[in-house]
Design a protein around this motif. Structure first.
Motif, PDB file in Angstrom:
ATOM      1  N   LEU A  79       9.007  -0.339   4.752  1.00 24.68           N
ATOM      2  CA  LEU A  79       7.941   0.625   4.495  1.00 24.68           C
ATOM      3  C   LEU A  79       7.214   0.303   3.191  1.00 24.68           C
ATOM      4  O   LEU A  79       5.980   0.399   3.109  1.00 24.68           O
ATOM      5  CB  LEU A  79       8.525   2.044   4.440  1.00 24.68           C
ATOM      6  N   TYR A  80       7.980  -0.105   2.181  1.00 25.61           N
ATOM      7  CA  TYR A  80       7.360  -0.470   0.901  1.00 25.61           C
ATOM      8  C   TYR A  80       6.394  -1.646   1.083  1.00 25.61           C
ATOM      9  O   TYR A  80       5.274  -1.634   0.558  1.00 25.61           O
ATOM     10  CB  TYR A  80       8.436  -0.827  -0.117  1.00 25.61           C
ATOM     11  N   LYS A  81       6.825  -2.663   1.815  1.00 28.69           N
ATOM     12  CA  LYS A  81       5.963  -3.828   2.031  1.00 28.69           C
ATOM     13  C   LYS A  81       4.688  -3.434   2.766  1.00 28.69           C
ATOM     14  O   LYS A  81       3.606  -3.962   2.483  1.00 28.69           O
ATOM     15  CB  LYS A  81       6.716  -4.888   2.827  1.00 28.69           C
ATOM     16  N   THR A  82       4.811  -2.496   3.700  1.00 30.44           N
ATOM     17  CA  THR A  82       3.647  -2.063   4.465  1.00 30.44           C
ATOM     18  C   THR A  82       2.641  -1.324   3.595  1.00 30.44           C
ATOM     19  O   THR A  82       1.422  -1.516   3.719  1.00 30.44           O
ATOM     20  CB  THR A  82       4.089  -1.160   5.631  1.00 30.44           C
ATOM     21  N   ILE A  83       3.146  -0.490   2.681  1.00 32.04           N
ATOM     22  CA  ILE A  83       2.252   0.362   1.884  1.00 32.04           C
ATOM     23  C   ILE A  83       1.793  -0.307   0.598  1.00 32.04           C
ATOM     24  O   ILE A  83       0.596  -0.299   0.270  1.00 32.04           O
ATOM     25  CB  ILE A  83       2.950   1.701   1.545  1.00 32.04           C
ATOM     26  N   PHE A  84       2.732  -0.917  -0.134  1.00 30.61           N
ATOM     27  CA  PHE A  84       2.429  -1.367  -1.488  1.00 30.61           C
ATOM     28  C   PHE A  84       2.378  -2.888  -1.653  1.00 30.61           C
ATOM     29  O   PHE A  84       1.974  -3.367  -2.714  1.00 30.61           O
ATOM     30  CB  PHE A  84       3.458  -0.793  -2.466  1.00 30.61           C
ATOM     31  N   GLY A  85       2.806  -3.654  -0.663  1.00 33.05           N
ATOM     32  CA  GLY A  85       2.719  -5.102  -0.785  1.00 33.05           C
ATOM     33  C   GLY A  85       4.070  -5.774  -0.777  1.00 33.05           C
ATOM     34  O   GLY A  85       5.130  -5.132  -0.706  1.00 33.05           O
ATOM     35  N   ASN A  86       4.042  -7.102  -0.851  1.00 33.78           N
ATOM     36  CA  ASN A  86       5.245  -7.923  -0.695  1.00 33.78           C
ATOM     37  C   ASN A  86       5.874  -8.364  -2.015  1.00 33.78           C
ATOM     38  O   ASN A  86       6.517  -9.413  -2.079  1.00 33.78           O
ATOM     39  CB  ASN A  86       4.911  -9.166   0.141  1.00 33.78           C
ATOM     40  N   ASP A  87       5.701  -7.588  -3.073  1.00 34.54           N
ATOM     41  CA  ASP A  87       6.229  -7.990  -4.372  1.00 34.54           C
ATOM     42  C   ASP A  87       7.759  -7.984  -4.413  1.00 34.54           C
ATOM     43  O   ASP A  87       8.358  -8.721  -5.192  1.00 34.54           O
ATOM     44  CB  ASP A  87       5.704  -7.069  -5.471  1.00 34.54           C
TER      45      ASP A  87
END
Length: 336
Positions: free
Chosen positions: A141-149
């Motif tokens: 979910l984090y990658k979907t919303i905020f990016g692949n950092d």
């Protein structure tokens, strides 16, 4: 060697603790051996056992934080302590102190503001299967919303620069603090890196403080709030589309009846559908406006970050690359 690389650098080891008497003494001793020049701080968060006593006997500086929750502890630690490098770990013994110098070395040689020790084997000792499943879902979910950092946003083993610690607002109160740290770095496009480290099992007598559903709900709520604050256009667009879909659900039958008979017999339904469509447009317009506000806030936070003196780096010294950092497990992520 670490002595040469860390020469002249003030390192603070930060250990937030709640009822960790079974492990904190060994953890403090481990960090004292791994980082002899570092100052070790244990922040006791209303422990009901001998956590504070055993930490003090092991040589740590013990501070009490009465507000319950890891987020409150982290906010207090970053406010109280001045250092060049901050190394944060848990007091439960799941993170190996011997990996601390490697994490700091990675932060320095990669010239980053945060180095995250991603957890190898976290699914083997996630407490319950729900924890492991939740880790996977929230990372996706984090990658979907905020990016692949980041690939492990819940890791508690992290090294920070002074700039990060002093520019981080830390508004959350509980275990969702790691999510907030990650979003802070992603929004300001700070240079970050990851280093895969082993994740140990809790010893007998040490219990996890995480609640699968309660803390999972808090983290999900934090995701929504951080998305609203940092990506309002996307957040309010989703709400607008949802409201528009509901409006059409009520409106289509009424329109169908009107085109067939020329009459509107369900006037309350029609008025509700029109009102919901107007709300959809208002929500969308609010998202457009708040997106500009969020961009201005991000710029101000970036200016504040730039105003803080950076931590000592390795200028004038050759980069020290060990066997671990030479492997591809240490990944530089810089979206700037």
């Amino acid at each position: 060697m670490t002595d040469g690389l860390f020469e002249g650098i003030e390192i603070a080891v930060l250990l937030p603790c709640y009822n960790e008497a079974a492990t904190i003494g060994d953890v403090v001793a481990g960090f004292r051996a791994a980082l002899p020049t570092a100052k070790i701080y244990v922040y006791d968060n209303n422990s009901k056992d001998q956590t504070a006593l055993r930490a003090a006997l092991a040589g740590a500086t013990v501070v009490r934080e009465p507000r319950q929750g890891k987020g409150h502890v982290v906010r207090r630690m970053f406010s109280d302590i001045d250092a060049d490098i901050y190394l944060m770990a848990d007091g439960d013994g799941t993170y190996a102190p011997v990996d601390g110098p490697e994490l700091i070395r990675t932060l320095l040689t990669e010239r980053c503001d945060m180095a995250v020790g991603t957890r190898r084997g976290v699914t083997d000792d996630a407490g319950r299967r729900g924890h492991a499943f939740g880790n996977s879902i929230f990372n996706t979910l984090y990658k979907t919303i905020f990016g692949n950092d980041f690939t492990d946003i819940f890791s508690g083993y992290r090294a920070f620069s002074r700039r990060f610690a002093k520019s981080f607002p830390a508004v959350s109160g509980g275990f969702e603090i790691e999510t907030e740290m990650s979003v802070h770095a992603s929004v300001l496009k700070l240079p970050v890196t990851e280093l895969a480290l082993d994740y140990g099992r809790r010893p007998e007598g040490s219990q996890s403080k995480l609640s699968t559903f309660k803390d999972g709900a808090k983290i999900l709520w934090m995701f929504a709030m951080l998305m609203k604050e940092t990506r309002p256009f996307t957040f309010f667009s989703y709400l607008s589309v949802t409201m528009l879909a509901l409006s059409m659900l009520f409106m289509v039958p009424v329109l169908n009846e009107y085109f067939l008979t020329g009459l509107v017999t369900r006037m309350p339904t029609w008025m509700l559908a029109v009102a919901m469509m107007m709300m959809s447009l208002i929500i969308f317009a609010s998202g457009v406006i708040l997106d500009s506000v969020a961009r201005g806030r991000a710029e101000q936070r970036r200016f504040h970050y730039m105003s803080i003196a950076p931590s000592p780096r390795t200028e004038g010294k050759p980069d020290v690359v060990s066997e671990k950092t030479a492997k591809p497990v240490a990944k530089r992520r810089n979206a700037a």
